[in-house]
Design a protein around this motif. Sequence first.
Motif, PDB file in Angstrom:
ATOM      1  N   TYR A 132      -7.619   2.206   5.767  1.00 41.81           N
ATOM      2  CA  TYR A 132      -7.959   2.239   7.191  1.00 41.81           C
ATOM      3  C   TYR A 132      -8.760   3.489   7.527  1.00 41.81           C
ATOM      4  O   TYR A 132      -9.664   3.456   8.364  1.00 41.81           O
ATOM      5  CB  TYR A 132      -6.692   2.174   8.039  1.00 41.81           C
ATOM      6  CG  TYR A 132      -6.105   0.787   8.153  1.00 41.81           C
ATOM      7  CD1 TYR A 132      -6.666  -0.162   8.999  1.00 41.81           C
ATOM      8  CD2 TYR A 132      -4.991   0.416   7.410  1.00 41.81           C
ATOM      9  CE1 TYR A 132      -6.136  -1.436   9.113  1.00 41.81           C
ATOM     10  CE2 TYR A 132      -4.459  -0.860   7.508  1.00 41.81           C
ATOM     11  CZ  TYR A 132      -5.027  -1.781   8.359  1.00 41.81           C
ATOM     12  OH  TYR A 132      -4.511  -3.047   8.459  1.00 41.81           O
TER      13      TYR A 132
ATOM     14  N   ARG B 138      -1.694   1.306  10.055  1.00 40.35           N
ATOM     15  CA  ARG B 138      -2.982   1.059  10.726  1.00 40.35           C
ATOM     16  C   ARG B 138      -3.233   2.000  11.898  1.00 40.35           C
ATOM     17  O   ARG B 138      -4.206   1.847  12.631  1.00 40.35           O
ATOM     18  CB  ARG B 138      -3.064  -0.389  11.194  1.00 40.35           C
ATOM     19  CG  ARG B 138      -1.971  -0.825  12.190  1.00 40.35           C
ATOM     20  CD  ARG B 138      -2.272  -2.224  12.641  1.00 40.35           C
ATOM     21  NE  ARG B 138      -1.187  -2.852  13.376  1.00 40.35           N
ATOM     22  CZ  ARG B 138      -1.383  -3.739  14.343  1.00 40.35           C
ATOM     23  NH1 ARG B 138      -2.606  -4.074  14.694  1.00 40.35           N
ATOM     24  NH2 ARG B 138      -0.360  -4.310  14.951  1.00 40.35           N
TER      25      ARG B 138
ATOM     26  N   THR C 105      -4.361  -6.912  11.805  1.00 40.35           N
ATOM     27  CA  THR C 105      -5.543  -6.301  11.191  1.00 40.35           C
ATOM     28  C   THR C 105      -6.256  -5.315  12.114  1.00 40.35           C
ATOM     29  O   THR C 105      -7.175  -4.615  11.683  1.00 40.35           O
ATOM     30  CB  THR C 105      -6.546  -7.391  10.783  1.00 40.35           C
ATOM     31  OG1 THR C 105      -6.825  -8.214  11.930  1.00 40.35           O
ATOM     32  CG2 THR C 105      -5.986  -8.256   9.663  1.00 40.35           C
TER      33      THR C 105
END
Length: 426
Positions: A198, A170, A146
């Motif tokens: 993102y 990401r 994450t």
Amino acid sequence: MDTDVREPGGSRAAERTDGHTDEEAARHDDAMRAASAFGPVGVIGAGAMGAGIAQVAATAGHAVTLVDVAPGAAAAAVEKVGGALSRLVDKGRMPADHATAVLARITAAQSLRDLPNCGLVIEAVPEDLGLKRGIFAELADLQPSTTVLATNTSSIDIDDIAADVADPERVLGLHFFNPPPVMALVEVVHGERTAPAYVEHAVALVAAWGKTPVRCSSTPGFIVNRVARPFYGEAQRIVESGIADPATVDWILRERGGFPMGPLELTDFIGQDVNLAVGTSVWEQTGRDERYAPTEFQRGLVEAGRLGRKSGRGVYAYAADGSVEGAQPDLELAERLVGGPVATDPLARTLAMLVNEAVDLVARGEASADDVDTAMRLGTRYPKGPIAWGRELGFDRVARWVAELDAAYPGGRYRPSPALTDGSLT
């Protein structure tokens, strides 16, 4: 903090007993909520940019780990941040207890393995693709899936940096401008594989830090370093061809164009070697497009060691106190050139190419017109955004100027963007 803060209409913003205005306190609270939700921030590279970014993140309330593999480099950078915060306190721009708390949030480290689990890691190491790619591959293995992985690169392709990351969605760019604590602009750059969620997350976080984010795709040079190329290149070509001397060109762009510095004195300030390296990077990444070709004029300066202010001589010669020696503009020549044929008018020629470049970038879908204008005003302090300037001049008029330049100097550098006349920006 500055105490004379005024709201629209001229009324004084309400002040609190802690020295902050209500508006400043609200921004601070927003940043603290964002920091609490996002968690720790890692910064890789303890140079001027890395230290500045660490200061920005810590000021916004994040626990920050500043990493540099060079022994003692991160600790020395934390000390420098402490000095910068002390100067803000001395100037009344930050309460002493706030500065103490900000500095306490920054921890120095020497290895990526020393990073805690972060919400965001920002890499700010030298512009070396291999170095950056290795760091991101290691970060992807060490950090949770994450964690947003961001690079502060000014020109390297985001997808190239993320090539060895298993989950490149990401990876994105957060391009701060120097010095990060002062400059408002941050280019939020997405690669082809960056997930939109993102990007939006990063935009919101940067805004909570009190910065102004602009979105762009990973085009060579992004917004600022690409659109600004003609500002330098046209001046160099005008001098190279003998149309005008450097002092006269700079005077025209400053006094008639409203730019804070002329293009030739600005490259001396930046460093001729640094400016040439950025321009060469954009040129190489665009397949050596003639539009971005470096000039022999600037190459010659660098080869001769005339790097600008830092070497005592560049376009201009500098005295020990930093003042320019023996460079006076020819005002009679300036009056003849401005308003004359576009090929010999430094201002019209520069504006034509700035607008043409900006319009092309927007037409390719790499950034919005508003973001281009915001980026150029904040990142380069141009008096107007190039899209707004084009509207003011008239895109048809700019198209004629560029066509005249293309006829005078064939070869591709001055090809007009179709978007100047297709009505898409009117």
